[in-house]
Write a protein that holds these residues in place. Sequence first.
Motif, mmCIF file in Angstrom:
data_model
loop_
_atom_site.group_PDB
_atom_site.id
_atom_site.type_symbol
_atom_site.label_atom_id
_atom_site.label_comp_id
_atom_site.label_asym_id
_atom_site.label_seq_id
_atom_site.Cartn_x
_atom_site.Cartn_y
_atom_site.Cartn_z
ATOM 1 N N TRP A 6 47.908 32.162 -6.551
ATOM 2 C CA TRP A 6 47.776 31.686 -5.149
ATOM 3 C C TRP A 6 46.880 32.330 -4.361
ATOM 4 O O TRP A 6 46.464 31.729 -3.237
ATOM 5 N N PHE A 7 46.499 33.387 -4.790
ATOM 6 C CA PHE A 7 45.713 34.185 -3.904
ATOM 7 C C PHE A 7 44.068 34.017 -4.038
ATOM 8 O O PHE A 7 43.486 34.502 -3.586
ATOM 9 N N LEU A 8 43.708 33.115 -5.079
ATOM 10 C CA LEU A 8 42.412 33.026 -5.139
ATOM 11 C C LEU A 8 41.778 32.122 -4.614
ATOM 12 O O LEU A 8 42.240 31.369 -4.022
ATOM 13 N N LEU B 262 57.157 36.752 -3.542
ATOM 14 C CA LEU B 262 55.962 36.016 -3.241
ATOM 15 C C LEU B 262 54.801 36.499 -3.894
ATOM 16 O O LEU B 262 54.213 36.048 -4.522
ATOM 17 N N LEU B 263 54.906 37.796 -3.908
ATOM 18 C CA LEU B 263 53.835 38.828 -4.796
ATOM 19 C C LEU B 263 53.691 38.171 -6.092
ATOM 20 O O LEU B 263 52.628 37.968 -6.495
ATOM 21 N N LEU C 202 74.515 46.978 9.134
ATOM 22 C CA LEU C 202 73.588 46.700 10.245
ATOM 23 C C LEU C 202 72.880 45.579 9.715
ATOM 24 O O LEU C 202 72.130 45.620 8.562
ATOM 25 N N VAL C 203 72.724 44.442 10.633
ATOM 26 C CA VAL C 203 72.223 43.152 10.167
ATOM 27 C C VAL C 203 70.483 43.435 10.162
ATOM 28 O O VAL C 203 70.183 42.981 8.897
ATOM 29 N N THR C 204 70.021 44.252 10.660
ATOM 30 C CA THR C 204 68.564 44.657 10.493
ATOM 31 C C THR C 204 68.193 44.994 9.312
ATOM 32 O O THR C 204 67.257 44.532 8.691
ATOM 33 N N VAL D 77 63.739 40.271 3.532
ATOM 34 C CA VAL D 77 62.281 40.135 3.682
ATOM 35 C C VAL D 77 61.684 40.751 2.632
ATOM 36 O O VAL D 77 60.871 40.125 2.093
ATOM 37 N N ALA D 78 61.881 41.934 2.449
ATOM 38 C CA ALA D 78 61.210 42.837 1.141
ATOM 39 C C ALA D 78 61.276 42.087 0.017
ATOM 40 O O ALA D 78 60.342 42.001 -0.618
ATOM 41 N N THR E 197 75.109 48.958 4.975
ATOM 42 C CA THR E 197 74.928 50.016 6.142
ATOM 43 C C THR E 197 76.112 49.222 7.248
ATOM 44 O O THR E 197 76.691 49.762 8.113
ATOM 45 N N ALA F 156 68.709 42.241 6.858
ATOM 46 C CA ALA F 156 67.401 41.362 7.020
ATOM 47 C C ALA F 156 66.188 41.963 6.485
ATOM 48 O O ALA F 156 65.361 41.386 5.674
ATOM 49 N N ALA F 157 65.911 43.407 6.484
ATOM 50 C CA ALA F 157 64.832 43.852 6.126
ATOM 51 C C ALA F 157 64.708 43.827 4.632
ATOM 52 O O ALA F 157 63.662 43.555 4.022
ATOM 53 N N PHE G 101 61.796 38.967 -0.302
ATOM 54 C CA PHE G 101 61.122 37.908 -0.549
ATOM 55 C C PHE G 101 59.713 37.893 -0.717
ATOM 56 O O PHE G 101 59.084 37.162 -1.476
ATOM 57 N N ILE G 102 58.914 39.125 -0.167
ATOM 58 C CA ILE G 102 57.604 39.701 -0.310
ATOM 59 C C ILE G 102 57.690 39.809 -1.563
ATOM 60 O O ILE G 102 56.410 39.381 -2.187
#
Lengths: 680, 171, 101
Positions: A678-680, A669-670, A653-655, A662-663, A651, A658-659, A665-666
Motif C-alpha cells: 500500500w505504500f508504493l 496497518l504496517l 486507565l482508559v488512556t 492504537v499501537a 492499569t 486506547a494507546a 492498529f498501527i
Amino acid sequence: MAGTGAFGYAPAIALFPLVAFVVALTFGKYMPKRGAIAGILATAGSFLLSLWLLVTVAGGEVYHETLYEWAAGDVLTEAGSNGIEFTFGLLIDPLSALMLVIVSLVAFLVHVFSLGYMNAEGETGLPRYYAGLGLFTFSMLAFVYADNLLMAFMFFELVGLCSYLLIGFWFRTRSAPSAAKKAFLVTRFGDYFFLLGVVAIASTFGTVAFAGENSFVVAAETAIENGQTLFGFDARTWVTITALLVLGGVMGKSAQFPLHTWLPDAMEGPTTVSALIHAATMVAAGVYLVARMFGYYALSPTALTVISFVGGFTALFAATMGVVKDDIKQVLAYSTISQYGYMMLGLGVGGYVAGVFHLMNHAFFKALLFLGAGAVIVIMHHEQDMWKMGGLKDKAPITYYTFLAGALALAGIIPFSGFWSKDEVLYDALIVGLEQPVILVAYAMALIAVFFTGFYTFRMVFLTFHGEPRSETAEDPHPVGWSIKAPLIVLGILAVVAGLVNLAPLAQVLGVDITFLEHWLDGEFGSVEGLTYHAYHETVAFDEGAIGSETVTMLLGAGLSLGLALAGALTAHTLYNVPEPVRHKERLGGVRRTLEANYYQDEYQVWIAERFTLPVARMADRFDQSVIDGLVNSVSTASLFGGSRLKRVQTGLVTNYAALLVAGFIGLLLLLGTLGGWFL
Amino acid sequence: MTTKPRLRVGRVLLPGVLAVGLFGLMALIVLNTSFGGSQGFPESIAITSELGYAMFQLDELQSTAGSIPNTESFLAAFFLIAVVLDAALDGAIVLAKREEGGKPVVALPSQRDDAEPARSATGRETVADGGSDSTESVTTTGSDADSATDSTAAGNGNDDNDGDGNTGGDA
Amino acid sequence: MAVEVQYYVLLSMALFSIGLFGILTRRNALLFLMSVELMLNAANINLIAFAFYHGNLTGQVFALFTMALAAAEVAIGLGILLVLYRNFRDVDVTVPTTMRW
C-alpha cells in the motif's frame, strides 16, 4: 428374545436370589426369620427351575441366547475379524444345567441350615448375612450360565466381593476382617491376570463368546489352522499365553498353589458360608471356568500341562498340610484345596468328564462335611478344636453317619461318590502320564495325596466322633434341630449315590453302558455344538498309553488309589481311633513345624509384599509426588506468576488501553501495508 | 481536580505521538491509493427529499427518472434508532438521578406537597435504613428533626433509644 | 468541479487523529467525550464522501443515524460523567481505576 418353555424362565434362576438379596437387605429387619424365609424361597425356586431346565436339556434342547447388548464397536482385531460386541447372554447346555442344579441345591440347603446355625444361635446382623448369601448365590448362578467371558468375569468378581462380605461377617473380631481382606486381595491378584486374559482374548479374536460359530474358541482354532501370527507370536503360543492369563484368575479363586493361602483363613466366616464357598460358589467358580472354556484350553497342550501339574502339586501340597491341623474347619479347608487340585489335574489331562464329575461329587460331599462340621460346632457350643471333642458318635448319630458318608466320599473309599470321580481323574492322568513324563509326576503327586487324604479325613472323623469325650461340652452336647439335620441327610444320601451317574470302571469291566455323565456331557441328550466331551477329546493333543490293556491299567490305577486311601484310613485308625488319642504329630519334629506353618507360604508372601511391593509402591509414590505433582505444580506456579505479571497491563486507565489499541492498529496497518504494497 | 483545559507538555504527550503517527500512516496509504473520479448525483434530484423518502420508506415518492440507484429504505433502522435514543435518554436520567436514603433527590422540592405524605409513608423506614434524612429534617418539626439526626448518629437503624420521638412524628 | 475523494478521506483522517490525540493525552472525561465526538464525525465525513463517490444515498442516511447514535452516546456519557463526579468528586479518568482487577 426370551426362549420358550423352561428357557423363558431361565433368567429367573439367578434373579430369585437377587430379589431375596434386596428383600433381606431392605425388609430383613422386620421379617420373622430376618430374611431367611426370603432366601430359602428364592433358592428353592431357583432349584426347582434348575431341575426343570435339567429335564428340558435332557430332552435334547439347549439354549444359547443373547439377552442384552450393552456395547458394540467396529474394530479390526488381530485375528482379522471385524467388530466386537459385549453382551449379556445365557448359555444353557448340559454342563451349565448340571452346575445350576448343584449350585442352587447347595445354596438352598445352606439357607435351610443357616436357620439352625445362625438364627437359632441368636446371631446379630442376620439381614446382612442373608443378603450376602442371596447376592452370593445370584452371582454364582449368573456366572454359571454366562455365555461369554466378559459376563463371566463380571460375576466372577461379584462372587469375590460376596465372599469378602461373608467371610468378614463377624467384622467386630480382629481376625475375620483381616481374613476377608486377604481373601479379597489374593483372589484379586489372580483376577488381575484374568482381566488381562479377557482383554487379550477380546482384542485378539474380537469375540468373548463361549459357544457358537462366533466364539473365541472357534476363532482360535481357525487361527491355529491358518498358521496366523498373533501379536508377534505363533497362534498356538498366543493361545497358550492368553489361556494361562485366564488361568491366573482360576488359580486365585480355586485356591491353587501359590494363591491358595486365602482359603484356610476364610474359615473365619460362618461355617455355612464356608460350605457355600467351598462346595458350590467361590472355589468351584475357578474350576468351572476351566470346564466352561475347555475347548480353548484343549488347543494348548502347554496350558493343559501347567494346569495338571499345578493341580497335582496342589493336591499333594495341601493334603500334607491338612494332616497336622487341629481345627476341624482347617482340615476341611485344606482338603478343599487338595480336592480342587484333583479337579485341575483331571481337566488338565483332558479328562473333562472326570473333572466335572469330581466337581459335582465334591460339591455334595464337601457341602455335607462343612455343614456336618457346622453341626458339630453347634453341638460343641462353638468349639472347633478337635482335641476338645471326641465321643460324639453316640450323642449325635445323624450328624455322625452323614459326616462319615462325606468322609468316606472324600477319602475315596469304594463305593462312595468320591471314589468314582477321583479314580477317574487318576486314571485319565495315568494314561496320559504314561506318555508324558511331566504329567506322570503330577499323577504321582496326586496318588501320594490320596494316602494323606485318607489319613487326615479319618483322623478328623476319629478325633471328633470316636473315643472318649475330651471336654465337658463334648459330654453334654447341645441339641440340634431339624433345619440342621435335614440338609445333612439330603447331602449324605447324595454323597453316597452321586457316584452312580458315572461308574466308568464298572462299565469297563462289565461292558455295560452306565457312564451317564459322560453321555450327558458328550451331548447325547443334546448340546451346543463344539461343547462336547468328544469335541474336546479330539482337540486335546495328548497321546494315551496303557499298561497292558486299558482294563488292566484301569484296574491297576483304581486298586492303587483305593489301596492308598485305605492305608491312610487304617493308619488314622491305628493312631487315633483309641479312647485317649495322643498328638502323634509331636514326633514329626521339624517337619511338623513346617507343616503347621503351612510351608511358610504366608511368610514369604508377606515378605514379598514388605520387601518388594512396598518399596516399589513407595518409589512410585515418590515419583508421583515429586515428578508428576511437581510438573503439575510448576505449571500452575508458572501460570500464576505469569498472570500476576501480565495483569499489570490492566492499569485501569482508559488512556493506556486506547494507546495499546492504537499501537496495535498501527502495527497491523504496517504489516498489511507492507504485505499488500500500500505504500508504493 | 481538573479545571481548565490546558495542553500539558512532556511525557503526557507521548501517546499523542501514536495518533500523529497513525495519521501519517493512513495519509500515506490514502495518497498512494488512486480512487478515480466520483460518480456524483444527478443534477435534477433534490437529495434531501430523497433522503426523507428513503428513511420513511416512501417508495412511491422516490423519483424514477435518472434517479439514484439502490437506495434502500430505512424505516426499521430509523425506528430502532428512535428506540435507542429513547433508551439513552432514560439511561441518562437514571444515571444522573441522585438518591439519598432510597429517595430521589428532587432538584426543586415542593415543600408542602411532598414532605408530609412521604414522611408518613416512608419516614420510619428511611431512618431505619440509616440514610441521612437531611432534606426532610429541614422541612419537618422540631421533634422529627431531632429523631432523624439521632437515628443518623445511632447508625444503622437502631432507633430504639429514641422511640418516643419517632412515635410522636408518626402520629 | 468536485473535490477529489481522497482529500475528503484525508480530512476525515485528520479529524479522527485529532480526536484520538485528545483521548490519548487528556485526562478530563468531558474532553474525552468531545474527542469521541470528533472521531464519530470523522466517520461521518467518510460516509458522506463515499456516498457522493458511489452516487448512492445510503451513506448519507447512515451519517444521519450516526448523529443520532452520537446523541445517545453523549447522553449516556454525560450520565456516567455525573456519576463519576459524584463518586470521586472529580472527572479525571485516571482516578477511577479501582475496577480493573
